[in-house]
Design a protein around this motif. Structure first.
Motif, PDB file in Angstrom:
ATOM      1  N   LEU A  28       0.825  -1.203   0.000  1.00  0.00           N
ATOM      2  CA  LEU A  28       0.000   0.000   0.000  1.00  0.00           C
ATOM      3  C   LEU A  28       0.866   1.263   0.000  1.00  0.00           C
ATOM      4  O   LEU A  28       0.627   2.206  -0.774  1.00  0.00           O
ATOM      5  N   ALA A  29       1.886   1.287   0.839  1.00  0.00           N
ATOM      6  CA  ALA A  29       2.720   2.475   0.968  1.00  0.00           C
ATOM      7  C   ALA A  29       3.476   2.796  -0.319  1.00  0.00           C
ATOM      8  O   ALA A  29       3.665   3.979  -0.654  1.00  0.00           O
ATOM      9  N   ARG A  30       3.917   1.762  -1.053  1.00  0.00           N
ATOM     10  CA  ARG A  30       4.711   2.006  -2.273  1.00  0.00           C
ATOM     11  C   ARG A  30       3.938   2.805  -3.313  1.00  0.00           C
ATOM     12  O   ARG A  30       4.524   3.467  -4.170  1.00  0.00           O
ATOM     13  N   ASP A  31       2.599   2.741  -3.242  1.00  0.00           N
ATOM     14  CA  ASP A  31       1.777   3.459  -4.212  1.00  0.00           C
ATOM     15  C   ASP A  31       1.111   4.690  -3.612  1.00  0.00           C
ATOM     16  O   ASP A  31       0.069   5.138  -4.085  1.00  0.00           O
TER      17      ASP A  31
ATOM     18  N   ALA B 110      -3.556  -8.679  -3.631  1.00  0.00           N
ATOM     19  CA  ALA B 110      -4.895  -8.422  -4.162  1.00  0.00           C
ATOM     20  C   ALA B 110      -5.563  -7.246  -3.459  1.00  0.00           C
ATOM     21  O   ALA B 110      -6.287  -6.455  -4.074  1.00  0.00           O
ATOM     22  N   LEU B 111      -5.308  -7.096  -2.161  1.00  0.00           N
ATOM     23  CA  LEU B 111      -5.881  -5.963  -1.432  1.00  0.00           C
ATOM     24  C   LEU B 111      -5.305  -4.651  -1.939  1.00  0.00           C
ATOM     25  O   LEU B 111      -6.026  -3.650  -2.088  1.00  0.00           O
ATOM     26  N   ARG B 112      -4.030  -4.643  -2.212  1.00  0.00           N
ATOM     27  CA  ARG B 112      -3.411  -3.439  -2.788  1.00  0.00           C
ATOM     28  C   ARG B 112      -4.112  -3.065  -4.090  1.00  0.00           C
ATOM     29  O   ARG B 112      -4.425  -1.888  -4.330  1.00  0.00           O
ATOM     30  N   ASP B 113      -4.402  -4.051  -4.951  1.00  0.00           N
ATOM     31  CA  ASP B 113      -5.096  -3.761  -6.203  1.00  0.00           C
ATOM     32  C   ASP B 113      -6.482  -3.171  -5.944  1.00  0.00           C
ATOM     33  O   ASP B 113      -6.913  -2.233  -6.622  1.00  0.00           O
ATOM     34  N   ALA B 114      -7.201  -3.728  -4.944  1.00  0.00           N
ATOM     35  CA  ALA B 114      -8.543  -3.243  -4.633  1.00  0.00           C
ATOM     36  C   ALA B 114      -8.511  -1.801  -4.131  1.00  0.00           C
ATOM     37  O   ALA B 114      -9.353  -0.969  -4.513  1.00  0.00           O
ATOM     38  N   VAL B 115      -7.550  -1.483  -3.282  1.00  0.00           N
ATOM     39  CA  VAL B 115      -7.443  -0.127  -2.735  1.00  0.00           C
ATOM     40  C   VAL B 115      -7.092   0.868  -3.834  1.00  0.00           C
ATOM     41  O   VAL B 115      -7.694   1.953  -3.933  1.00  0.00           O
ATOM     42  N   LEU B 116      -6.131   0.505  -4.686  1.00  0.00           N
ATOM     43  CA  LEU B 116      -5.755   1.418  -5.765  1.00  0.00           C
ATOM     44  C   LEU B 116      -6.900   1.602  -6.751  1.00  0.00           C
ATOM     45  O   LEU B 116      -7.109   2.710  -7.281  1.00  0.00           O
ATOM     46  N   GLY B 117      -7.648   0.517  -7.002  1.00  0.00           N
ATOM     47  CA  GLY B 117      -8.803   0.635  -7.890  1.00  0.00           C
ATOM     48  C   GLY B 117      -9.856   1.577  -7.334  1.00  0.00           C
ATOM     49  O   GLY B 117     -10.435   2.396  -8.067  1.00  0.00           O
ATOM     50  N   ALA B 118     -10.104   1.474  -6.031  1.00  0.00           N
ATOM     51  CA  ALA B 118     -11.074   2.367  -5.393  1.00  0.00           C
ATOM     52  C   ALA B 118     -10.606   3.814  -5.448  1.00  0.00           C
ATOM     53  O   ALA B 118     -11.401   4.731  -5.740  1.00  0.00           O
ATOM     54  N   ARG B 119      -9.336   4.040  -5.193  1.00  0.00           N
ATOM     55  CA  ARG B 119      -8.812   5.413  -5.227  1.00  0.00           C
ATOM     56  C   ARG B 119      -8.931   6.015  -6.619  1.00  0.00           C
ATOM     57  O   ARG B 119      -9.309   7.184  -6.773  1.00  0.00           O
ATOM     58  N   SER B 120      -8.615   5.219  -7.629  1.00  0.00           N
ATOM     59  CA  SER B 120      -8.668   5.754  -8.998  1.00  0.00           C
ATOM     60  C   SER B 120     -10.091   6.069  -9.422  1.00  0.00           C
ATOM     61  O   SER B 120     -10.315   6.961 -10.267  1.00  0.00           O
ATOM     62  N   ASP B 121     -11.064   5.371  -8.839  1.00  0.00           N
ATOM     63  CA  ASP B 121     -12.479   5.613  -9.158  1.00  0.00           C
ATOM     64  C   ASP B 121     -13.130   6.620  -8.226  1.00  0.00           C
ATOM     65  O   ASP B 121     -14.340   6.883  -8.324  1.00  0.00           O
TER      66      ASP B 121
ATOM     67  N   ARG C  67     -17.696  -1.302   1.793  1.00  0.00           N
ATOM     68  CA  ARG C  67     -18.024  -2.663   1.367  1.00  0.00           C
ATOM     69  C   ARG C  67     -17.985  -2.782  -0.154  1.00  0.00           C
ATOM     70  O   ARG C  67     -17.572  -3.810  -0.693  1.00  0.00           O
ATOM     71  N   GLN C  68     -18.441  -1.739  -0.841  1.00  0.00           N
ATOM     72  CA  GLN C  68     -18.441  -1.762  -2.303  1.00  0.00           C
ATOM     73  C   GLN C  68     -17.025  -1.906  -2.853  1.00  0.00           C
ATOM     74  O   GLN C  68     -16.771  -2.685  -3.770  1.00  0.00           O
ATOM     75  N   ALA C  69     -16.099  -1.155  -2.274  1.00  0.00           N
ATOM     76  CA  ALA C  69     -14.721  -1.202  -2.760  1.00  0.00           C
ATOM     77  C   ALA C  69     -14.062  -2.545  -2.477  1.00  0.00           C
ATOM     78  O   ALA C  69     -13.161  -2.978  -3.212  1.00  0.00           O
ATOM     79  N   LEU C  70     -14.497  -3.222  -1.412  1.00  0.00           N
ATOM     80  CA  LEU C  70     -13.873  -4.486  -1.009  1.00  0.00           C
ATOM     81  C   LEU C  70     -14.601  -5.717  -1.534  1.00  0.00           C
ATOM     82  O   LEU C  70     -14.154  -6.837  -1.298  1.00  0.00           O
ATOM     83  N   ALA C  71     -15.713  -5.537  -2.249  1.00  0.00           N
ATOM     84  CA  ALA C  71     -16.534  -6.670  -2.675  1.00  0.00           C
ATOM     85  C   ALA C  71     -15.771  -7.617  -3.608  1.00  0.00           C
ATOM     86  O   ALA C  71     -15.829  -8.846  -3.455  1.00  0.00           O
TER      87      ALA C  71
END
Length: 403
Positions: A25-28, A309-320, A327-331
């Motif tokens: 998470l921190a690297r991004d 995979a969690l890192r991908d989910a967090v970055l995806g939520a941030r970009s959107d 819950r939506q971001a983590l679904a």
């Protein structure tokens, strides 16, 4: 009352999975707190880091320090030592057949964690909080991790990487299912006369798998010996010379004379699964979400896939422009990780239970399956690839070319 320090993410648990989740998470650019005391790791255990996990560690900047202390697993040999009437011939799997130098790399657990800690100490966007977490309080737009001293850390997303007895999971009320096996595993490090030639050998016995995994230098290996619980306790009480002789006998002297060359561990054989790896502003990774026996090098690698995979989910939520703790971001993370954990847990459970039973039909099916994998090349390659890293939904930092 002073408000607690606030971060975008707070990772609870300073083991290998927690460290990787925080670093990913921190690297991004995600402002992250890593909560947990950095205790010693020394129980004679090693970890076989599969190819995807190595890519992940490289992307986190940790692999360069680990690599000189890791041994490649270029081949896997499986020997049926159950005494079954349907005993198949030894099976041989070679990494180069699927375009890899090695299926993975074996390294001592203490070395892995120490290297990750070194990276974490200087990582941008990462704050280390060396304290125990005591509770979790969830609010509308943030959750607060209460520490043992009464202070707190607030974050939009809390990541529970605090192990099988997770305080965060309990605080969130996530349901868990646990089970155990009538076995335990002896772990230790060995020195031996004959070279291992980068071959990992797994003997399937009627009490469970007996596995020798290469370590650097050619004449050292790690052991995971799964056997009946009482037998494991008796073995753990032997002196070094007697235990080394017992290991040499069980290994059919394939590596010659042996001696104990590191600390020992006695690991209970148990399992844990959860109904869902997410709750309000909380995601579970590693053994907070799933525990199963030290068989097939799946446990830690599954946890590292959780973190990636969690890192991908967090970055995806941030970009959107979405809240990464919602819950939506983590679904999507919840669906993919639940599926992966169920499949791996079922495979390990099925293998272990099939060895423990003496039923002829079960022995026959296990033998036929192993023969099919070794004799049908396309099937063998599919099994090897899926064992190393699932092709569907692999996290970005575990794919070829990640960085």
């Amino acid at each position: 009352m002073t408000s607690p320090p606030r971060f975008e993410a707070a990772v609870v648990g300073a083991g290998a999975v927690g460290l990787c989740a925080a670093l990913a998470l921190a690297r991004d650019g995600v402002a992250t707190a890593l909560i947990g005391r950095h205790g010693a790791v020394a129980d004679g255990r090693t970890v076989a880091l599969l190819d995807g996990s190595v890519r992940f560690l490289d992307a986190l900047g940790a692999w360069a320090a680990i690599a000189p202390h890791a041994a490649p697993l270029a081949e896997l040999h499986i020997v049926d030592d159950t005494g079954s009437l349907f005993r198949p011939p030894p099976a041989r799997f070679v990494a180069t057949e699927i375009g890899l130098e090695a299926f993975g790399w074996n390294v001592e657990s203490a070395r892995l964690v120490a290297s990750l800690r070194d990276v974490a100490r200087t990582a941008a966007n990462l704050t280390l909080v060396e304290a125990d977490a005591a509770d979790l309080e969830t609010g509308v737009d943030a959750a607060t991790v209460r520490l043992a001293d009464g202070s707190g850390i607030a974050a939009r997303l809390v990541v529970a990487a605090d192990g099988g007895r997770s305080v965060m999971r309990r605080s969130a009320g996530i349901r868990e299912r646990t089970w155990s096996y009538p076995q335990a595993a002896i772990t230790t490090l060995l020195a031996h006369d004959r070279p291992h030639r980068d071959v990992s050998t797994e003997f399937h016995t009627r009490q469970g798998p007996f596995t020798l995994v290469p370590l650097p230098g050619g004449h050292r290996s790690s052991l995971v010996w799964v056997t009946a619980e009482m037998a494991a306790r008796r073995l753990s009480e032997l002196d070094d010379d007697a235990l080394a002789q017992a290991i040499e006998t069980q290994a059919q002297a394939m590596l010659g004379a042996m001696r104990i060359d590191g600390p020992r561990g006695l690991v209970p054989m148990r399992g844990l699964s959860v109904a869902s790896p997410v709750a309000d502003r909380l995601a579970l990774v590693g053994e907070a979400a799933h525990v199963f026996p030290p068989i097939g090098a799946q446990g830690l690698n599954l946890g590292l896939r959780d973190a990636a995979a969690l890192r991908d989910a967090v970055l995806g939520a941030r970009s959107d422009g979405r809240d990464p703790g919602s819950r939506q971001a983590l679904a999507g993370f919840a669906r993919s990780r639940s599926r992966d954990a169920r499949l791996r847990t079922a495979a390990v459970d099925l293998l272990n239970r099939s060895l423990l039973t003496g039923l002829v039909p079960v022995d026959a099916l296990r033998g036929i399956g192993l023969i099919a994998m070794t004799s049908i090349a396309p099937l063998r390659r599919i099994v090897m690839r899926e064992g190393v890293l699932p092709r569907m939904g692999a996290p970005a930092l575990m794919r070829a070319g990640a960085g």
